[in-house]
Design a protein around this motif. Structure first.
Motif, PDB file in Angstrom:
ATOM      1  N   GLU A  53      12.975  15.867  -4.973  1.00 21.76           N
ATOM      2  CA  GLU A  53      12.090  16.812  -5.665  1.00 21.76           C
ATOM      3  C   GLU A  53      10.722  16.195  -5.920  1.00 21.76           C
ATOM      4  O   GLU A  53      10.621  15.136  -6.558  1.00 21.76           O
ATOM      5  N   LEU A  54       9.693  16.836  -5.395  1.00 19.98           N
ATOM      6  CA  LEU A  54       8.341  16.312  -5.526  1.00 19.98           C
ATOM      7  C   LEU A  54       7.369  17.417  -5.925  1.00 19.98           C
ATOM      8  O   LEU A  54       7.513  18.556  -5.455  1.00 19.98           O
ATOM      9  N   PRO A  55       6.375  17.092  -6.736  1.00 22.05           N
ATOM     10  CA  PRO A  55       5.413  18.107  -7.194  1.00 22.05           C
ATOM     11  C   PRO A  55       4.271  18.299  -6.208  1.00 22.05           C
ATOM     12  O   PRO A  55       3.122  18.410  -6.613  1.00 22.05           O
ATOM     13  N   VAL A  56       4.596  18.309  -4.901  1.00 22.18           N
ATOM     14  CA  VAL A  56       3.560  18.487  -3.879  1.00 22.18           C
ATOM     15  C   VAL A  56       4.082  19.457  -2.811  1.00 22.18           C
ATOM     16  O   VAL A  56       5.285  19.729  -2.752  1.00 22.18           O
ATOM     17  N   SER A  57       3.189  19.936  -1.957  1.00 24.46           N
ATOM     18  CA  SER A  57       3.584  20.848  -0.889  1.00 24.46           C
ATOM     19  C   SER A  57       4.459  20.118   0.128  1.00 24.46           C
ATOM     20  O   SER A  57       4.460  18.882   0.190  1.00 24.46           O
ATOM     21  N   ALA A  58       5.176  20.899   0.947  1.00 23.82           N
ATOM     22  CA  ALA A  58       6.054  20.304   1.963  1.00 23.82           C
ATOM     23  C   ALA A  58       5.260  19.428   2.933  1.00 23.82           C
ATOM     24  O   ALA A  58       5.706  18.354   3.320  1.00 23.82           O
ATOM     25  N   SER A  59       4.048  19.886   3.296  1.00 23.63           N
ATOM     26  CA  SER A  59       3.301  19.101   4.283  1.00 23.63           C
ATOM     27  C   SER A  59       2.781  17.801   3.672  1.00 23.63           C
ATOM     28  O   SER A  59       2.728  16.762   4.338  1.00 23.63           O
ATOM     29  N   THR A  60       2.417  17.846   2.400  1.00 28.64           N
ATOM     30  CA  THR A  60       2.003  16.611   1.720  1.00 28.64           C
ATOM     31  C   THR A  60       3.187  15.660   1.594  1.00 28.64           C
ATOM     32  O   THR A  60       3.057  14.445   1.808  1.00 28.64           O
ATOM     33  N   ALA A  61       4.348  16.214   1.276  1.00 30.95           N
ATOM     34  CA  ALA A  61       5.557  15.387   1.174  1.00 30.95           C
ATOM     35  C   ALA A  61       5.837  14.720   2.522  1.00 30.95           C
ATOM     36  O   ALA A  61       6.107  13.512   2.592  1.00 30.95           O
ATOM     37  N   THR A  62       5.731  15.500   3.603  1.00 30.95           N
ATOM     38  CA  THR A  62       5.962  14.964   4.953  1.00 30.95           C
ATOM     39  C   THR A  62       5.022  13.798   5.232  1.00 30.95           C
ATOM     40  O   THR A  62       5.418  12.775   5.788  1.00 30.95           O
ATOM     41  N   HIS A  63       3.767  13.962   4.839  1.00 33.52           N
ATOM     42  CA  HIS A  63       2.783  12.887   5.008  1.00 33.52           C
ATOM     43  C   HIS A  63       3.244  11.614   4.280  1.00 33.52           C
ATOM     44  O   HIS A  63       3.208  10.509   4.847  1.00 33.52           O
ATOM     45  N   HIS A  64       3.682  11.769   3.028  1.00 31.40           N
ATOM     46  CA  HIS A  64       4.081  10.588   2.251  1.00 31.40           C
ATOM     47  C   HIS A  64       5.326   9.917   2.839  1.00 31.40           C
ATOM     48  O   HIS A  64       5.410   8.682   2.871  1.00 31.40           O
ATOM     49  N   ILE A 100      16.623  12.994   7.991  1.00 28.79           N
ATOM     50  CA  ILE A 100      17.246  12.242   6.903  1.00 28.79           C
ATOM     51  C   ILE A 100      16.507  10.915   6.706  1.00 28.79           C
ATOM     52  O   ILE A 100      16.190  10.231   7.680  1.00 28.79           O
ATOM     53  N   SER A 101      16.244  10.583   5.464  1.00 28.67           N
ATOM     54  CA  SER A 101      15.514   9.339   5.160  1.00 28.67           C
ATOM     55  C   SER A 101      16.362   8.415   4.306  1.00 28.67           C
ATOM     56  O   SER A 101      17.112   8.873   3.444  1.00 28.67           O
ATOM     57  N   CYS A 102      16.246   7.133   4.568  1.00 30.07           N
ATOM     58  CA  CYS A 102      16.869   6.162   3.656  1.00 30.07           C
ATOM     59  C   CYS A 102      16.006   4.905   3.605  1.00 30.07           C
ATOM     60  O   CYS A 102      15.205   4.644   4.503  1.00 30.07           O
ATOM     61  N   LEU A 103      16.160   4.155   2.533  1.00 27.29           N
ATOM     62  CA  LEU A 103      15.403   2.907   2.374  1.00 27.29           C
ATOM     63  C   LEU A 103      15.866   1.882   3.396  1.00 27.29           C
ATOM     64  O   LEU A 103      17.046   1.830   3.731  1.00 27.29           O
ATOM     65  N   ARG A 104      14.944   1.035   3.845  1.00 26.86           N
ATOM     66  CA  ARG A 104      15.318  -0.093   4.725  1.00 26.86           C
ATOM     67  C   ARG A 104      15.526  -1.333   3.853  1.00 26.86           C
ATOM     68  O   ARG A 104      14.832  -2.337   3.987  1.00 26.86           O
ATOM     69  N   ARG A 105      16.477  -1.218   2.958  1.00 27.10           N
ATOM     70  CA  ARG A 105      16.737  -2.287   1.979  1.00 27.10           C
ATOM     71  C   ARG A 105      16.966  -3.637   2.640  1.00 27.10           C
ATOM     72  O   ARG A 105      16.363  -4.641   2.263  1.00 27.10           O
ATOM     73  N   ALA A 106      17.879  -3.663   3.617  1.00 31.70           N
ATOM     74  CA  ALA A 106      18.258  -4.948   4.225  1.00 31.70           C
ATOM     75  C   ALA A 106      17.069  -5.577   4.955  1.00 31.70           C
ATOM     76  O   ALA A 106      16.818  -6.776   4.829  1.00 31.70           O
ATOM     77  N   LEU A 164       5.549   5.962   4.387  1.00 34.50           N
ATOM     78  CA  LEU A 164       6.633   5.032   4.043  1.00 34.50           C
ATOM     79  C   LEU A 164       7.370   4.567   5.303  1.00 34.50           C
ATOM     80  O   LEU A 164       7.722   3.394   5.435  1.00 34.50           O
ATOM     81  N   ARG A 165       7.612   5.496   6.238  1.00 31.69           N
ATOM     82  CA  ARG A 165       8.309   5.138   7.477  1.00 31.69           C
ATOM     83  C   ARG A 165       7.481   4.177   8.306  1.00 31.69           C
ATOM     84  O   ARG A 165       7.970   3.153   8.786  1.00 31.69           O
ATOM     85  N   GLU A 166       6.188   4.501   8.479  1.00 31.91           N
ATOM     86  CA  GLU A 166       5.326   3.663   9.317  1.00 31.91           C
ATOM     87  C   GLU A 166       5.100   2.273   8.706  1.00 31.91           C
ATOM     88  O   GLU A 166       4.814   1.319   9.418  1.00 31.91           O
ATOM     89  N   ALA A 167       5.245   2.176   7.385  1.00 35.65           N
ATOM     90  CA  ALA A 167       5.111   0.873   6.723  1.00 35.65           C
ATOM     91  C   ALA A 167       6.392   0.057   6.850  1.00 35.65           C
ATOM     92  O   ALA A 167       6.383  -1.150   6.606  1.00 35.65           O
ATOM     93  N   GLY A 168       7.498   0.729   7.200  1.00 36.49           N
ATOM     94  CA  GLY A 168       8.775   0.019   7.297  1.00 36.49           C
ATOM     95  C   GLY A 168       9.597   0.082   6.014  1.00 36.49           C
ATOM     96  O   GLY A 168      10.605  -0.607   5.889  1.00 36.49           O
ATOM     97  N   VAL A 169       9.178   0.926   5.079  1.00 38.11           N
ATOM     98  CA  VAL A 169       9.913   1.027   3.806  1.00 38.11           C
ATOM     99  C   VAL A 169      11.142   1.919   3.954  1.00 38.11           C
ATOM    100  O   VAL A 169      12.171   1.651   3.352  1.00 38.11           O
ATOM    101  N   ILE A 170      11.024   2.974   4.766  1.00 39.79           N
ATOM    102  CA  ILE A 170      12.167   3.872   4.956  1.00 39.79           C
ATOM    103  C   ILE A 170      12.449   4.072   6.447  1.00 39.79           C
ATOM    104  O   ILE A 170      11.582   3.840   7.300  1.00 39.79           O
ATOM    105  N   LYS A 171      13.686   4.490   6.705  1.00 37.25           N
ATOM    106  CA  LYS A 171      14.083   4.866   8.064  1.00 37.25           C
ATOM    107  C   LYS A 171      14.298   6.368   8.040  1.00 37.25           C
ATOM    108  O   LYS A 171      14.872   6.911   7.097  1.00 37.25           O
ATOM    109  N   HIS A 192       0.833  -1.206   0.000  1.00 37.13           N
ATOM    110  CA  HIS A 192       0.000   0.000   0.000  1.00 37.13           C
ATOM    111  C   HIS A 192       0.868   1.256   0.000  1.00 37.13           C
ATOM    112  O   HIS A 192       0.609   2.210  -0.731  1.00 37.13           O
ATOM    113  N   ALA A 193       1.926   1.249   0.811  1.00 40.64           N
ATOM    114  CA  ALA A 193       2.807   2.423   0.870  1.00 40.64           C
ATOM    115  C   ALA A 193       3.414   2.707  -0.502  1.00 40.64           C
ATOM    116  O   ALA A 193       3.572   3.866  -0.900  1.00 40.64           O
ATOM    117  N   LEU A 194       3.726   1.662  -1.236  1.00 42.43           N
ATOM    118  CA  LEU A 194       4.381   1.838  -2.540  1.00 42.43           C
ATOM    119  C   LEU A 194       3.382   2.005  -3.688  1.00 42.43           C
ATOM    120  O   LEU A 194       3.788   2.203  -4.832  1.00 42.43           O
TER     121      LEU A 194
END
Lengths: 112, 112
Positions: free
Chosen positions: B56-67, B87-93, B71-78, B25-27
């Motif tokens: 770079e995203l075509p959305v407002s800062a607050s919308t970006a923060t939401h997205h 700072i954000s990064c993928l939780r690849r491992a 992703l973080r709450e789903a476990g996709v990014i840290k 769902h996050a993706l």
């Protein structure tokens, strides 16, 4: 006077119309994931596939129909009528050509 | 009197709490897919990752923060604070251990 046979064809996206976001969304629901997993065990092509009623789901028939439709409209499954039964099967080849490894990774993850 | 340093830690699911449906769902959103793709190019681990503003995203800062949060709450990014920057990064491992091949298949599909 000739008899007209009503051919009920259900709408499906063409392979090139299948979108990644839509496929991921279709598979992001536990019931739809369960349908995809069940159909994964039923093969593809003529004679393969399963009737909706063959996939055991903890939801009403109308809810199940909704979930099958979401999967079909996303391009994850193909549905066709065989007699009066609506038969569904995964679009493995189309998905593999479009997004290599994706469906297998999802089905493997769902099974684990 | 000692100074108290407020450590702002953001909540993340433990690896074993990461759920397939939630990751899919996050993706399944084009903006979040774009974030994941951008972070995929930024590496993982100490010193890696990107500030939200670097993606770079075509959305407002607050919308970006939401997205980013979805992703973080789903476990996709840290996400962690480095100074005042988030700072954000993928939780690849973690994702690879949980759902082998899934993230790579999604990122490959998104890039094609």
């Amino acid at each position: 006077m000739p008899t007209t046979t009503a051919v009920r064809e259900l709408p499906h996206p063409a392979p090139e119309e299948i979108r990644l976001e839509t496929v991921l969304h279709a598979l992001s629901d536990p019931i739809r994931l369960r349908i995809a997993t069940a159909l994964g065990a039923h093969g593809e092509g003529d004679g393969a596939g399963a009737a909706c009623s063959q996939v055991e789901l903890p939801v009403s028939a109308s809810t199940a129909t909704h979930h099958f439709r979401v999967l079909r409209e996303a391009g994850v499954i193909k549905q066709c009528y065989r007699g009066t039964a609506k038969i569904s099967c995964l679009r493995r080849a189309d998905l593999e050509a479009r997004f290599p490894g994706l469906l297998d990774a999802v089905l493997r993850a769902a099974a684990s």
